[in-house]
Design a protein around this motif. Sequence first.
Motif: not given
Length: 651
Positions: A165-182
């Motif tokens: 929860g302390g990660f930034s929007a960019e860190s979250l964005r790249s992880r969501v994109a890499d995993a292809g989260a729905k």
Amino acid sequence: MSTTLSNLLHEVRRFEPPAELAAAANVGGAEYDTAARDRLGFWHRQALRLSWTQPWREILDWSNPPFAKWFVGGRLNVAYNCVDRHVAAGHGERVAIHWEGEPGDTRTITYADLLGEVSRAANALTALGVGQGDRVAIYLPMIPEAVVAMLACARIGATHSVVFGGFSAESLRSRVADAGAKLVITADGGYRRGKPSPLKATVDAAVADDTSVEHVVVVRRTGAEVDWTQGRDLWWHEVVDTASPEHEPESFDAEHPLFILYTSGTTGKPKGILHTSGGYLTQAAYTHDAVFDLKPETDVYWCTADIGWVTGHSYLVYGPLANGATQVMYEGTPDTPDRGRWWEVIERYGVTILYTAPTAVRTFMKWGSDIPARHDLSSLRVLGSVGEPINPEAWIWYRENIGGNRTPIVDTWWQTETGAIMISPLPGVTATKPGSAMDPLPGIAVDVVDRNGNPVGNGEGGRLVATEPWPSMARTIWGDDERFVRTYWSDLPGRYLTGDGAKRDQDGDLWLLGRIDDVMLVSGHNISTAEVESALVSHPRVAEAAVVGAADATTGQGIVAFVILRGDAARDESEGAALAGELRAHVATQIGAIAKPRQVIVVPELPKTRSGKIMRRLLRDVAENRPLGDVTTLQDSSVMDQISSGLSAGA
Ligand code: 6R9
């Protein structure tokens, strides 16, 4: 090989397991031999701790290394194992989670309650179109819904990716994109250091242009105003609380992907470490039982890690719940509302097992032993450490001031990639040495080797490798098998490269020396950061130390030490200079003149990652007068300014 210096190996203190604990311990010393004689048979028996709907036909398929398959053909439901079966066994009224919010609100969740919640969430996710094999990103504070969300994914065969929860929007964005989260599950916020911190706005920024995310489910925690995207955003209490509390769990293959967890590492884009179901849960459950000697009927266990880290996955969610443990989960920081918060929690719930990190122990050391001394901590019987090498003095401080000079300390070495504990004392068996992680657990095979893969002798430093596959090993890097092979398995074929340095002492016990990249080379001598730091921390005025090797025209590298002083230590400048001299001399007597720091700099704080590990890379930049590298993973971004301004003032 160049000479390796050593002061840790001079450690002579030994702590036998308490007789009473040893007599009733879950695991005895004979298990090492039994497991060594028949490693696969040993893990076969450990897998029988779990409830399977279909037995496996092969324990390990290692025909295509390094891609392991454990318990081939077996089927199980991970959430059923963590929840339903305890209720079915008559333990529905047992408390699973004593949750403590930072502002002081509490919730008590029994296994029966958890079953209802997980079932509702599973039904809600299914209704949102999430199914087997889909990825779900979880970006939540330390609230019970985080555990419920993880288990609900496991229950329906969706693969979760928890992002701290302390990660930034960019860190979250790249992880969501890499995993292809729905789907993303988040909250309006959480409480940290006495105030609500927002999360939803970060998610909004992270998923703004992402097409893979269909819905964002939001838990109401702080009541803060949030922006709302109609059609995409849904309240947790509207979709979960209204769903049926009945849910029939389906079973999945032992190798079904359970979760992806990103580790940042030192370079490159984060690696999505993939863990699967049967082997992972087997080793998480076994190690939690063996290393903490868990007695589910009587123990109150507390792991202080955030669910955003692997420690939170294996030792707050999967291990303890698979074992039917009663545990404490705490939302906030240790100094809110005051520095006694943890000790008050331990006293109130009668915590018997505490699992935390050296960075926390050293912080408490800095704050002073009078704070824990005001609380009754006599319920504690086992203390654990994880995340970094624990310096002998911090180990002793932990044992004396938290453990009442009575409790064994289990210093557990493992990694996101190993999934579960690999090296640790066993509390009823091992006579521990402060600062040593001691031995690989039963069923685990490791070695210390040189750069060519040849085992080094006792007393010599080398690379820590695993020599045999283990059930909770990472199966790959999500979407990048090639990188998995290259990063961990290529340098020394057939062996898993941990990236850590280690050495065995004359008794063959293991000492972890920090990341290989952090080893310093001074006048042809290999000197480990962990050893010089431990020498510094053994000085009564030092609470915490970080050392780095900085380029040096004469010696190749010179040692630069950054130290934090203990609570009452003066920060006066002339005294600072005298103290620096004293500390240099202290290291020289502890290790040898060659390890004497070229410079000792007193600092108010050290740069740490959000999981509490010291970021030596940034200190190296300071020591070599370079502009700072990437600081985005820092816990507190003002720390580097404090250090730099202290430097110019003191120079
Ligand atoms: C569980 C966890 C892994 C790295 C690992 C090592 C360091 C962890 C340690 C330890 C010495 C211990 N580490 N436990 N070093 N003694 N008991 O922390 O996973 O975040 O992936 O970090 O942490 O350097 O390689 P992760």
